[in-house]
Design a protein around this motif. Structure first.
Motif, PDB file in Angstrom:
ATOM      1  N   GLU A  79       0.827  -1.208   0.000  1.00  0.00           N
ATOM      2  CA  GLU A  79       0.000   0.000   0.000  1.00  0.00           C
ATOM      3  C   GLU A  79       0.862   1.258   0.000  1.00  0.00           C
ATOM      4  O   GLU A  79       0.522   2.240  -0.682  1.00  0.00           O
ATOM      5  CB  GLU A  79      -0.937  -0.005   1.203  1.00  0.00           C
ATOM      6  CG  GLU A  79      -1.765   1.262   1.381  1.00  0.00           C
ATOM      7  CD  GLU A  79      -2.687   1.562   0.198  1.00  0.00           C
ATOM      8  OE1 GLU A  79      -3.094   2.733   0.062  1.00  0.00           O
ATOM      9  OE2 GLU A  79      -2.990   0.638  -0.588  1.00  0.00           O
ATOM     10  N   ALA A  82       1.836   1.656  -3.496  1.00  0.00           N
ATOM     11  CA  ALA A  82       0.700   2.114  -4.308  1.00  0.00           C
ATOM     12  C   ALA A  82       0.487   3.610  -4.141  1.00  0.00           C
ATOM     13  O   ALA A  82       0.244   4.335  -5.126  1.00  0.00           O
ATOM     14  CB  ALA A  82      -0.561   1.349  -3.914  1.00  0.00           C
ATOM     15  N   GLN A  83       0.568   4.101  -2.919  1.00  0.00           N
ATOM     16  CA  GLN A  83       0.373   5.526  -2.673  1.00  0.00           C
ATOM     17  C   GLN A  83       1.473   6.353  -3.329  1.00  0.00           C
ATOM     18  O   GLN A  83       1.209   7.425  -3.903  1.00  0.00           O
ATOM     19  CB  GLN A  83       0.320   5.788  -1.170  1.00  0.00           C
ATOM     20  CG  GLN A  83      -0.910   5.204  -0.490  1.00  0.00           C
ATOM     21  CD  GLN A  83      -0.925   5.453   1.005  1.00  0.00           C
ATOM     22  OE1 GLN A  83      -0.144   6.248   1.531  1.00  0.00           O
ATOM     23  NE2 GLN A  83      -1.818   4.769   1.714  1.00  0.00           N
ATOM     24  N   ALA A  86       0.810   6.412  -7.118  1.00  0.00           N
ATOM     25  CA  ALA A  86      -0.348   7.242  -7.453  1.00  0.00           C
ATOM     26  C   ALA A  86      -0.016   8.728  -7.352  1.00  0.00           C
ATOM     27  O   ALA A  86      -0.650   9.555  -8.025  1.00  0.00           O
ATOM     28  CB  ALA A  86      -1.514   6.908  -6.523  1.00  0.00           C
ATOM     29  N   GLN A 158      -5.291  -0.728  -0.038  1.00  0.00           N
ATOM     30  CA  GLN A 158      -6.506   0.074  -0.167  1.00  0.00           C
ATOM     31  C   GLN A 158      -6.574   0.786  -1.507  1.00  0.00           C
ATOM     32  O   GLN A 158      -7.638   0.876  -2.110  1.00  0.00           O
ATOM     33  CB  GLN A 158      -6.568   1.102   0.971  1.00  0.00           C
ATOM     34  CG  GLN A 158      -6.648   0.491   2.356  1.00  0.00           C
ATOM     35  CD  GLN A 158      -6.545   1.519   3.467  1.00  0.00           C
ATOM     36  OE1 GLN A 158      -6.443   2.728   3.218  1.00  0.00           O
ATOM     37  NE2 GLN A 158      -6.555   1.058   4.709  1.00  0.00           N
ATOM     38  N   THR A 159      -5.432   1.292  -1.993  1.00  0.00           N
ATOM     39  CA  THR A 159      -5.442   2.127  -3.197  1.00  0.00           C
ATOM     40  C   THR A 159      -4.695   1.529  -4.368  1.00  0.00           C
ATOM     41  O   THR A 159      -4.610   2.165  -5.421  1.00  0.00           O
ATOM     42  CB  THR A 159      -4.835   3.513  -2.883  1.00  0.00           C
ATOM     43  OG1 THR A 159      -3.447   3.360  -2.563  1.00  0.00           O
ATOM     44  CG2 THR A 159      -5.547   4.175  -1.712  1.00  0.00           C
ATOM     45  N   ARG A 161      -3.703   0.136  -7.658  1.00  0.00           N
ATOM     46  CA  ARG A 161      -4.370  -0.003  -8.960  1.00  0.00           C
ATOM     47  C   ARG A 161      -3.440  -0.738  -9.910  1.00  0.00           C
ATOM     48  O   ARG A 161      -2.354  -0.257 -10.233  1.00  0.00           O
ATOM     49  CB  ARG A 161      -4.723   1.359  -9.547  1.00  0.00           C
ATOM     50  CG  ARG A 161      -5.324   1.257 -10.949  1.00  0.00           C
ATOM     51  CD  ARG A 161      -5.532   2.617 -11.579  1.00  0.00           C
ATOM     52  NE  ARG A 161      -5.834   2.501 -12.995  1.00  0.00           N
ATOM     53  CZ  ARG A 161      -5.867   3.524 -13.852  1.00  0.00           C
ATOM     54  NH1 ARG A 161      -5.630   4.761 -13.407  1.00  0.00           N
ATOM     55  NH2 ARG A 161      -6.145   3.331 -15.124  1.00  0.00           N
ATOM     56  N   ARG A 190      -9.339  -8.328  -3.907  1.00  0.00           N
ATOM     57  CA  ARG A 190      -8.934  -6.932  -3.772  1.00  0.00           C
ATOM     58  C   ARG A 190      -7.950  -6.510  -4.868  1.00  0.00           C
ATOM     59  O   ARG A 190      -7.763  -5.301  -5.100  1.00  0.00           O
ATOM     60  CB  ARG A 190      -8.313  -6.695  -2.393  1.00  0.00           C
ATOM     61  CG  ARG A 190      -9.304  -6.843  -1.247  1.00  0.00           C
ATOM     62  CD  ARG A 190      -8.595  -6.870   0.097  1.00  0.00           C
ATOM     63  NE  ARG A 190      -8.099  -5.558   0.460  1.00  0.00           N
ATOM     64  CZ  ARG A 190      -8.729  -4.697   1.245  1.00  0.00           C
ATOM     65  NH1 ARG A 190      -9.924  -5.015   1.739  1.00  0.00           N
ATOM     66  NH2 ARG A 190      -8.196  -3.534   1.542  1.00  0.00           N
ATOM     67  N   SER A 193      -9.772  -4.186  -7.146  1.00  0.00           N
ATOM     68  CA  SER A 193     -10.622  -3.160  -6.530  1.00  0.00           C
ATOM     69  C   SER A 193     -10.564  -1.798  -7.208  1.00  0.00           C
ATOM     70  O   SER A 193     -11.583  -1.127  -7.338  1.00  0.00           O
ATOM     71  CB  SER A 193     -10.254  -3.002  -5.053  1.00  0.00           C
ATOM     72  OG  SER A 193     -10.575  -4.161  -4.332  1.00  0.00           O
ATOM     73  N   ASN A 194      -9.400  -1.369  -7.631  1.00  0.00           N
ATOM     74  CA  ASN A 194      -9.250  -0.004  -8.123  1.00  0.00           C
ATOM     75  C   ASN A 194      -9.047   0.071  -9.636  1.00  0.00           C
ATOM     76  O   ASN A 194      -8.625   1.112 -10.153  1.00  0.00           O
ATOM     77  CB  ASN A 194      -8.089   0.676  -7.391  1.00  0.00           C
ATOM     78  CG  ASN A 194      -8.339   0.759  -5.898  1.00  0.00           C
ATOM     79  OD1 ASN A 194      -9.297   1.363  -5.445  1.00  0.00           O
ATOM     80  ND2 ASN A 194      -7.481   0.107  -5.117  1.00  0.00           N
TER      81      ASN A 194
END
Length: 444
Positions: A79, A82-83, A86, A158-159, A161, A190, A193-194
């Motif tokens: 995660e 991922a952040q 992004a 959570q984020t 993609r 999951r 998910s994005n």
């Protein structure tokens, strides 16, 4: 690695580990420790945990429970990655290929990385394989990250993609962590998910759970969906049938690879891995001929049907990564005249489900905690011997294979068990097998 990455990014890190030995090692690496049970959580932005830390089952870790009480997000290193991705400008954002599934993740991840490197792409391979995600080199323009993602890791994202999300298969595993199959499946799901309409999902459809995932994704119409199979033709997708891999992504299917040429990828399960890797690389813009050539040159992975050596016609195969019956089934389906080394710390279900492959086994040599239980399962069906240790099992198997007068006998380490009763991990077990085999061949 996570602490180092956070510090280099300017974060203040409060680090802790329940294991005293790990704390000592962390301090020797310059990591300052803080007892999080006594810390001030008022300014904590996130609790970043190792994927092995329980979130729900058998019960949440006390720090996970505390974080939730304080409304602090619980995340992992994937995660954080991922952040960071992004936050990059669109022109600098890398492509991300994520791979999950009960079996075949590592092989498929490594195979995609190999194909991309052969094509001259700037590629980073990591996650649940090789180097931790935060230890990989930063991306450049047009970098492709190829990331193996376990259910434990996906539980903490959570984020994330994925430009391409690959779901290979799903069979019961890690139920002690996820509670039941529904929880395990939800964690895996999951990975999608994005995703948006610009992204692709590549889904193996050879088991019922995964076929249901394909149906669910198609119904959502969120992303492009491509099916892959290792045993049946598809109207649209990539599939293996009759010893060949077919590209059915266009108007009509065409054969792109004879599986006999992929010498490091034997078995139907690897045919599915090849199909998934091919579909991903086509999506990334590679040409079919180049992909096929790269698959032919793939050297394979250690501990996954790894041919350690051949001596006097006997092949020695290291499949130590097979820590459950489903993985061992794939190994047993790949050979005949098998002298099978199995056992260790058993998982739920034992080896009864392997009965359809018992006729392929000449004899079994049983090690570790599960030896007596496995012997009872095999009694009256497969000749077997409780060897106790890996070294004794190898000695007995080599003796019997040499005396068996069979064509192309295989001594196969495919334990269908975890390794922790006798080894640090499956890699330690496989390394020991390789060392013993090479010493035997060398001495011979």
């Amino acid at each position: 690695m996570t602490c180092k990455a956070l510090r280099e990014g300017g974060a203040q890190v409060l680090a802790w580990d329940d294991n005293p030995d790990t704390r000592i090692n962390a301090q020797s690496d310059g990591v300052a420790l803080t007892d999080l049970d006594r810390a001030d959580w008022s300014e904590v932005r996130a609790l970043i945990v190792s994927p092995g830390v329980p979130l729900t089952h058998p019960e949440p870790h006390r720090l996970v429970r505390l974080a939730r009480e304080k409304n602090v997000p619980v995340i992992g290193d994937i995660e954080l990655f991922a952040q960071a991705m992004a936050a990059l400008p669109a022109e600098r954002r890398p492509s991300i290929v994520g791979i999950t599934g009960t079996n075949g993740k590592s092989t498929t991840t490594a195979l995609i990385g190999h194909i991309l490197k052969k094509a001259g792409r700037d590629v980073r391979v990591g996650g649940n394989i090789g180097e931790a995600i935060l230890g990989l080199s930063p991306p450049r323009a047009k970098t492709v990250f190829v990331i193996e993602l376990s259910s434990y890791q996906l539980d903490l994202v959570q984020t994330l993609r994925c430009d391409i999300a690959i779901w290979l298969n799903l069979t019961p595993d890690h139920l002690d962590r996820h509670g039941d199959m529904a929880g395990y499946k939800a964690a895996k799901f999951r990975i999608f998910s994005n995703q948006t309409s610009e992204d692709a999902a590549i889904v193996g459809v050879d088991d019922d759970h995964s076929a249901g995932v394909m149906t669910r994704l198609k119904a959502s119409q969120r992303q492009s969906v491509v099916a892959v199979s290792s045993g049946r033709s598809l109207g649209h997708g990539v599939y293996a049938l009759g010893g060949k891999v077919f590209d059915a992504l266009g108007r009509s299917p065409r054969a792109i690879l004879d599986l006999k040429e992929a010498v490091s990828l034997p078995g139907a399960h690897n045919a599915q891995n090849i199909a998934a890797a091919y579909a991903a690389c086509i999506r990334l813009g590679l040409l079919p001929e180049g992909i096929a050539d790269a698959i032919r040159s793939f050297p394979g992975l250690a501990h996954r049907l790894e041919l350690v050596g051949t001596h006097k016609g006997v092949r020695y195969v290291n499949d130590s990564k097979a820590t459950n019956a489903e993985a061992t089934a794939k190994a047993l389906a790949s050979y005949n005249h098998i002298y099978w080394i199995a056992g260790g710390r058993k998982k739920e279900g034992g080896i009864g489900a392997l009965a359809p492959f018992f006729p392929r086994i000449e004899k079994a040599y049983l090690i570790g905690e599960a030896a007596d239980e496995f012997a009872a399962t095999l009694s009256g069906t497969v000749p077997n011997e409780v060897a106790g240790t890996l070294e004794t099992a190898l000695d007995l198997a080599a003796r019997d294979a040499a005396a068996g007068a069979r064509d192309t006998p295989v001594i196969l380490l495919s334990p269908a068990c975890a390794s922790f009763d006798q080894f640090r991990d499956f890699e330690h077990r496989g390394d020991m097998f390789r060392t013993l085999v090479r010493a035997r061949i060398g001495n011979a």
